[in-house]
Every structure is written in C-alpha cells, then in structure tokens.
Design a protein around this motif. Structure first.
Motif, PDB file in Angstrom:
ATOM      1  N   VAL A 192       0.849  -1.195   0.000  1.00 22.94           N
ATOM      2  CA  VAL A 192       0.000   0.000   0.000  1.00 22.94           C
ATOM      3  C   VAL A 192       0.881   1.241   0.000  1.00 22.94           C
ATOM      4  CG1 VAL A 192      -1.662   1.344   1.354  1.00 22.94           C
ATOM      5  CG2 VAL A 192      -1.936  -1.126   1.141  1.00 22.94           C
ATOM      6  N   THR A 193       0.505   2.237  -0.811  1.00 22.08           N
ATOM      7  CA  THR A 193       1.204   3.515  -0.858  1.00 22.08           C
ATOM      8  C   THR A 193       0.340   4.594  -0.237  1.00 22.08           C
ATOM      9  OG1 THR A 193       2.424   2.924  -2.865  1.00 22.08           O
ATOM     10  CG2 THR A 193       2.220   5.268  -2.363  1.00 22.08           C
ATOM     11  N   VAL A 194       0.907   5.337   0.695  1.00 22.28           N
ATOM     12  CA  VAL A 194       0.202   6.443   1.349  1.00 22.28           C
ATOM     13  C   VAL A 194       0.520   7.726   0.588  1.00 22.28           C
ATOM     14  CG1 VAL A 194      -0.098   7.748   3.477  1.00 22.28           C
ATOM     15  CG2 VAL A 194       0.331   5.281   3.580  1.00 22.28           C
ATOM     16  N   HIS A 195      -0.504   8.364   0.031  1.00 16.83           N
ATOM     17  CA  HIS A 195      -0.305   9.594  -0.742  1.00 16.83           C
ATOM     18  C   HIS A 195      -0.343  10.838   0.142  1.00 16.83           C
ATOM     19  CE1 HIS A 195      -0.721   7.332  -4.489  1.00 16.83           C
ATOM     20  NE2 HIS A 195      -1.742   6.714  -3.924  1.00 16.83           N
ATOM     21  N   GLU A 196      -1.155  10.792   1.177  1.00 20.14           N
ATOM     22  CA  GLU A 196      -1.298  11.963   2.042  1.00 20.14           C
ATOM     23  C   GLU A 196      -1.895  11.524   3.373  1.00 20.14           C
ATOM     24  OE1 GLU A 196      -3.332  16.458   1.910  1.00 20.14           O
ATOM     25  OE2 GLU A 196      -3.847  14.933   0.419  1.00 20.14           O
ATOM     26  N   ALA A 197      -1.464  12.195   4.429  1.00 16.62           N
ATOM     27  CA  ALA A 197      -2.024  11.945   5.765  1.00 16.62           C
ATOM     28  C   ALA A 197      -2.081  13.279   6.494  1.00 16.62           C
ATOM     29  CB  ALA A 197      -1.177  10.939   6.535  1.00 16.62           C
ATOM     30  N   ARG A 198      -3.273  13.687   6.902  1.00 16.02           N
ATOM     31  CA  ARG A 198      -3.444  14.983   7.558  1.00 16.02           C
ATOM     32  C   ARG A 198      -4.339  14.835   8.785  1.00 16.02           C
ATOM     33  NH1 ARG A 198      -1.408  19.288   5.129  1.00 16.02           N
ATOM     34  NH2 ARG A 198      -0.823  19.153   2.934  1.00 16.02           N
ATOM     35  N   ILE A 199      -4.094  15.736   9.751  1.00 14.34           N
ATOM     36  CA  ILE A 199      -4.905  15.752  10.968  1.00 14.34           C
ATOM     37  C   ILE A 199      -6.255  16.388  10.629  1.00 14.34           C
ATOM     38  CG2 ILE A 199      -5.084  16.571  13.325  1.00 14.34           C
ATOM     39  CD1 ILE A 199      -2.887  14.535  12.888  1.00 14.34           C
ATOM     40  N   SER A 200      -7.337  15.674  10.921  1.00 13.96           N
ATOM     41  CA  SER A 200      -8.679  16.206  10.654  1.00 13.96           C
ATOM     42  C   SER A 200      -9.352  16.748  11.911  1.00 13.96           C
ATOM     43  CB  SER A 200      -9.558  15.112  10.042  1.00 13.96           C
ATOM     44  OG  SER A 200      -9.693  14.005  10.931  1.00 13.96           O
ATOM     45  N   HIS A 201      -8.871  16.355  13.075  1.00 12.43           N
ATOM     46  CA  HIS A 201      -9.447  16.844  14.337  1.00 12.43           C
ATOM     47  C   HIS A 201      -8.351  16.879  15.379  1.00 12.43           C
ATOM     48  CE1 HIS A 201     -12.249  17.428  17.669  1.00 12.43           C
ATOM     49  NE2 HIS A 201     -11.605  16.468  18.304  1.00 12.43           N
TER      50      HIS A 201
END
Length: 283
Positions: A192-201
């Motif tokens: 699996v490739t992670v393209h983006e990870a951001r804090i949503s809360h």
C-alpha cells in the motif's frame, strides 16, 4: 511476494478464434463415424470451456490470478481479457481511497490528554502483497493508521513549549509529513502507498479543555501586554528626545519621571484615560 504480470490475451481476438472454430467444427458433427467429427466434438467442448476464461478488467483495477493455490500473476490491462479458465481470479482495486479514523484519546509528550483524528489517502501499489502478505489489507490499513497516529501524537506536544519547537497545533505540515512516514513504514509490507495523511481533528480532551483555554488566554494576554509595554517605552523615549532636540521645554529628572509615568498610563491602559488639567503651579 512481489507482483508479476500474468498471462492474458485480448478478449476480442479470442472471441474471433472461438467463432472461427465453431464455424469449422459444426458441419462435421453429423459424421459420428468419421475421425474429423470426433475432433470437432472435442473442439466444441474446448470452445465451451474456454468461455470461462473471459474477464473484464476495469480502469485502475487488477486481477490477481492463482492456480491451485499458487500465484501465477496479475493482469492490469483494461478491457475484455482472456486467460486460462483454470486460473482463479480476484479483483483488487488500485484506485485512490480515503480513510478517516475515529477520534482517539491519547496523551501528548507533556502528558496532556488530547483528542485527535486523521484522514489518510492511500492506494494499492502491489496487488500480490496486498492479497497474500496480509489477511485483509483494508482492515490492516485502518488499524495500522490509527496505531501510527497514536504513536505520532505521543511524540509531540499539543502547544509549542519553546520558540520554534515543533507542536501538533503550530506545525501542521511538519506533523502531516511525520504522520505520513509513520503510516507508510507500517503499510509497506501490505503493498500500500500512502499519498497523504493529515490531521482532521485536534483538541484537548473535555476534562482539561477549560483549564487549557484559560492558560492559552493568559499567555495571549501576557504576550499582548509585553508588546504594548515595549511600544509604549519606545514612544516615551521618542517624545523625550524630540522635546530635547527642539528645546521645547527643559525638564529635570523629577518632571521627566512624572511625564514618563503619565505617558505610560495613557499608552498602556486598557481603558480611555481622563485628563486632569492643573490650573495652578506644578507643585
């Protein structure tokens, strides 16, 4: 286990071949004593069995094929394809997907309980690893993303304790890069490739939110007052320098102290001052 290209043919070409065999073999079926008719029956049987080899591959999808439990390859070419009917085929989506974790409670590296959640954008890059290295790659992504988020959140403070210190609230891009790397390290084995990870809360836990809000307000008030005092001292210094340069008035040290006191009260007060006019002498 790494992905490899599996055997497949253009489905439309195979259809044309099967139709040609059907046209040739059908007239020979009536001659049961002839060897040719027997061959025709065999060809018709193979034609019928070959129909099970057709498959439709959608854009950004892959067909992972196995033969009696052995991995034989992956087909990614779009459109109607044909492969050996004995191959077992499993569809794997290669499209980009979003995963939003639930709000989890974790302590930051200062021990403060916080609530945090993330959005992870990911896709399957190696279909063989996704199917054979883990039992359920979608569940694996969900669980490992939350685990990585918990580990990352406990490595940074919620608010910066020192100037230029990295914190969850003040450095969103740095935190996102760190979270992305943390998740990718855990998902490499699943193809699996992670393209983006951001804090949503991101917020303090309810039990300390009120106290932390008061602390933030106090810090903001102190910072504002500091700037006000710095500016007021500069203005007083400028006023005294201008009076001295233009010889407007000569002030001894006591009068300077009174003037400085009055100016600081006017400049630093949080309410409008009321001037008092002295109609008599200064003393």
């Amino acid at each position: 286990m790494k992905e490899k290209t599996g055997f497949s043919l253009n489905g439309y070409v195979v259809i044309a071949i099967l139709l040609a065999v059907l046209v040739i073999a059908l007239p020979q079926i009536g001659k049961l004593t002839d060897v040719t008719s027997i061959i025709s029956l065999v060809l018709l049987g193979l034609n019928t069995a070959a129909l099970a080899g057709f498959m439709m591959v959608q854009p950004n999808q892959a067909k992972v094929m196995t033969l009696f439990g052995a991995y034989v390859g992956t087909v990614k070419k779009n459109g109607l394809r044909w492969t050996i009917p004995l191959f077992n085929r499993r569809t794997v989506s290669l499209r980009i997907r979003n995963f939003e974790s639930g709000k989890i409670k974790v302590n930051d590296n200062q021990g403060n309980p916080i609530e945090i959640a993330t959005i992870v954008v990911w896709s399957v890059s190696d279909s063989a690893e996704a199917v054979f290295e883990v039992d359920d790659y979608e569940s694996f992504v969900n669980i490992q993303s939350e685990s990585a988020l918990r580990n990352m959140a406990s490595s940074y403070p919620y608010d910066p304790q020192e100037e230029d210190a990295i914190a969850l609230r003040s450095h969103p891009q740095t935190i996102s890069d760190s979270l992305k790397k943390e998740i990718q390290d855990r998902l490499d084995k699943a193809g699996v490739t992670v393209h983006e990870a951001r804090i949503s809360h991101l917020a303090y836990a309810p039990e300390i939110a009120s106290a932390m809000l008061q602390r933030q307000q106090a810090s903001a008030i102190v910072a504002a007052r500091t700037r006000i005092v710095e500016g007021a001292v500069g203005m007083v210094e400028m006023a005294l320098d201008k009076l001295r340069e233009k010889d407007v008035v000569e002030l001894d040290e006591e009068r300077k102290a009174v003037m400085v006191s009055n100016l600081l009260v006017v400049l630093c007060g949080d309410k409008h001052t009321q001037p008092v006019i002295n109609a008599g002498s200064l003393y």
